[in-house]
Design a protein around this motif. Structure first.
Motif, mmCIF file in Angstrom:
data_model
loop_
_atom_site.group_PDB
_atom_site.id
_atom_site.type_symbol
_atom_site.label_atom_id
_atom_site.label_comp_id
_atom_site.label_asym_id
_atom_site.label_seq_id
_atom_site.Cartn_x
_atom_site.Cartn_y
_atom_site.Cartn_z
ATOM 1 N N ALA A 97 -22.501 12.832 43.650
ATOM 2 C CA ALA A 97 -22.046 12.456 42.307
ATOM 3 C C ALA A 97 -21.705 10.973 42.261
ATOM 4 O O ALA A 97 -21.050 10.455 43.163
ATOM 5 N N GLN A 98 -22.152 10.301 41.204
ATOM 6 C CA GLN A 98 -21.885 8.876 41.009
ATOM 7 C C GLN A 98 -20.384 8.643 40.838
ATOM 8 O O GLN A 98 -19.722 9.352 40.093
ATOM 9 N N GLY A 99 -19.845 7.661 41.569
ATOM 10 C CA GLY A 99 -18.447 7.290 41.415
ATOM 11 C C GLY A 99 -17.444 8.241 42.032
ATOM 12 O O GLY A 99 -16.248 8.124 41.778
ATOM 13 N N ARG A 100 -17.898 9.174 42.822
ATOM 14 C CA ARG A 100 -17.006 10.168 43.437
ATOM 15 C C ARG A 100 -17.117 10.054 44.950
ATOM 16 O O ARG A 100 -18.215 10.021 45.491
ATOM 17 N N VAL A 101 -15.989 10.023 45.610
ATOM 18 C CA VAL A 101 -15.986 9.956 47.073
ATOM 19 C C VAL A 101 -16.313 11.353 47.615
ATOM 20 O O VAL A 101 -15.659 12.328 47.234
ATOM 21 N N PRO A 102 -17.336 11.466 48.472
ATOM 22 C CA PRO A 102 -17.670 12.783 49.031
ATOM 23 C C PRO A 102 -16.505 13.351 49.847
ATOM 24 O O PRO A 102 -15.771 12.608 50.494
ATOM 25 N N GLY A 103 -16.353 14.652 49.804
ATOM 26 C CA GLY A 103 -15.318 15.328 50.585
ATOM 27 C C GLY A 103 -15.647 15.294 52.071
ATOM 28 O O GLY A 103 -16.711 14.826 52.489
ATOM 29 N N ARG A 104 -14.732 15.832 52.871
ATOM 30 C CA ARG A 104 -14.898 15.812 54.325
ATOM 31 C C ARG A 104 -16.176 16.524 54.769
ATOM 32 O O ARG A 104 -16.933 16.002 55.575
ATOM 33 N N ALA A 105 -16.428 17.710 54.241
ATOM 34 C CA ALA A 105 -17.618 18.471 54.653
ATOM 35 C C ALA A 105 -18.902 17.707 54.310
ATOM 36 O O ALA A 105 -19.823 17.620 55.124
ATOM 37 N N ALA A 106 -18.948 17.132 53.105
ATOM 38 C CA ALA A 106 -20.137 16.372 52.703
ATOM 39 C C ALA A 106 -20.300 15.128 53.570
ATOM 40 O O ALA A 106 -21.417 14.763 53.937
ATOM 41 N N SER A 107 -19.199 14.485 53.912
ATOM 42 C CA SER A 107 -19.265 13.291 54.767
ATOM 43 C C SER A 107 -19.766 13.636 56.165
ATOM 44 O O SER A 107 -20.590 12.913 56.738
ATOM 45 N N VAL A 108 -19.290 14.746 56.716
ATOM 46 C CA VAL A 108 -19.734 15.175 58.049
ATOM 47 C C VAL A 108 -21.216 15.536 58.015
ATOM 48 O O VAL A 108 -21.986 15.153 58.905
ATOM 49 N N LEU A 109 -21.641 16.253 56.992
ATOM 50 C CA LEU A 109 -23.054 16.619 56.861
ATOM 51 C C LEU A 109 -23.920 15.372 56.735
ATOM 52 O O LEU A 109 -24.954 15.247 57.400
ATOM 53 N N THR A 110 -23.511 14.426 55.911
ATOM 54 C CA THR A 110 -24.269 13.186 55.753
ATOM 55 C C THR A 110 -24.392 12.436 57.067
ATOM 56 O O THR A 110 -25.480 11.973 57.429
ATOM 57 N N ALA A 111 -23.289 12.333 57.792
ATOM 58 C CA ALA A 111 -23.324 11.646 59.100
ATOM 59 C C ALA A 111 -24.287 12.350 60.043
ATOM 60 O O ALA A 111 -25.041 11.690 60.777
ATOM 61 N N GLN A 112 -24.278 13.667 60.050
ATOM 62 C CA GLN A 112 -25.169 14.442 60.921
ATOM 63 C C GLN A 112 -26.627 14.208 60.534
ATOM 64 O O GLN A 112 -27.483 14.004 61.399
ATOM 65 N N LEU A 113 -26.906 14.205 59.255
ATOM 66 C CA LEU A 113 -28.290 14.018 58.793
ATOM 67 C C LEU A 113 -28.801 12.616 59.081
ATOM 68 O O LEU A 113 -29.988 12.422 59.317
ATOM 69 N N LEU A 114 -27.910 11.632 59.043
ATOM 70 C CA LEU A 114 -28.313 10.244 59.246
ATOM 71 C C LEU A 114 -28.308 9.836 60.724
ATOM 72 O O LEU A 114 -28.806 8.765 61.070
ATOM 73 N N ALA A 115 -27.748 10.676 61.589
ATOM 74 C CA ALA A 115 -27.691 10.351 63.016
ATOM 75 C C ALA A 115 -29.106 10.342 63.601
ATOM 76 O O ALA A 115 -29.958 11.144 63.221
ATOM 77 N N PRO A 116 -29.366 9.415 64.527
ATOM 78 C CA PRO A 116 -30.691 9.391 65.172
ATOM 79 C C PRO A 116 -30.957 10.719 65.886
ATOM 80 O O PRO A 116 -30.040 11.319 66.446
ATOM 81 N N ALA A 117 -32.181 11.147 65.818
ATOM 82 C CA ALA A 117 -32.558 12.399 66.488
ATOM 83 C C ALA A 117 -32.492 12.208 68.001
ATOM 84 O O ALA A 117 -32.916 11.176 68.519
#
Length: 75
Positions: A53-73
Motif C-alpha cells: 500500500a502506498q504511504g503505509r509502512v509494511p508490518g513485521r510479517a510483510a517486512s520479513v517476507l520481503t527481506a526473504q524474497l529479496l535475499a540472494p539465492a
C-alpha cells in the motif's frame, strides 16, 4: 482487445489459437479442455514485483517476507 489472461485462456478453450500464460492463470478445472507445455527457456523469465500500500509502512510479517524474497539465492 481483451487484457485479461482469463480472456486469452477462454479463447483457447473455445479452440481459437494458443496463449502463453503464467502458471497461476491455468486452473486445474481447465486441464480437461487445454493442454499445457511448461516453458523452461531463458526468454520465458519475467520480472516479479512486490506491491504494498502506498504511504503505509509494511508490518513485521510483510517486512520479513520481503527481506526473504529479496535475499540472494543460496547455491
Amino acid at each position: 482487445m481483451g487484457r485479461s489472461g482469463g480472456v486469452a485462456t477462454s479463447l483457447v478453450q473455445a479452440g481459437l489459437g494458443m496463449t502463453i500464460q503464467p502458471e497461476c492463470l491455468i486452473y486445474r478445472d481447465m486441464l480437461d479442455q487445454v493442454a499445457v507445455v511448461r516453458l523452461d527457456e531463458p526468454w520465458a523469465k519475467r520480472p516479479i514485483l512486490i506491491a504494498t500500500a502506498q504511504g503505509r509502512v509494511p508490518g513485521r510479517a510483510a517486512s520479513v517476507l520481503t527481506a526473504q524474497l529479496l535475499a540472494p539465492a543460496s547455491a
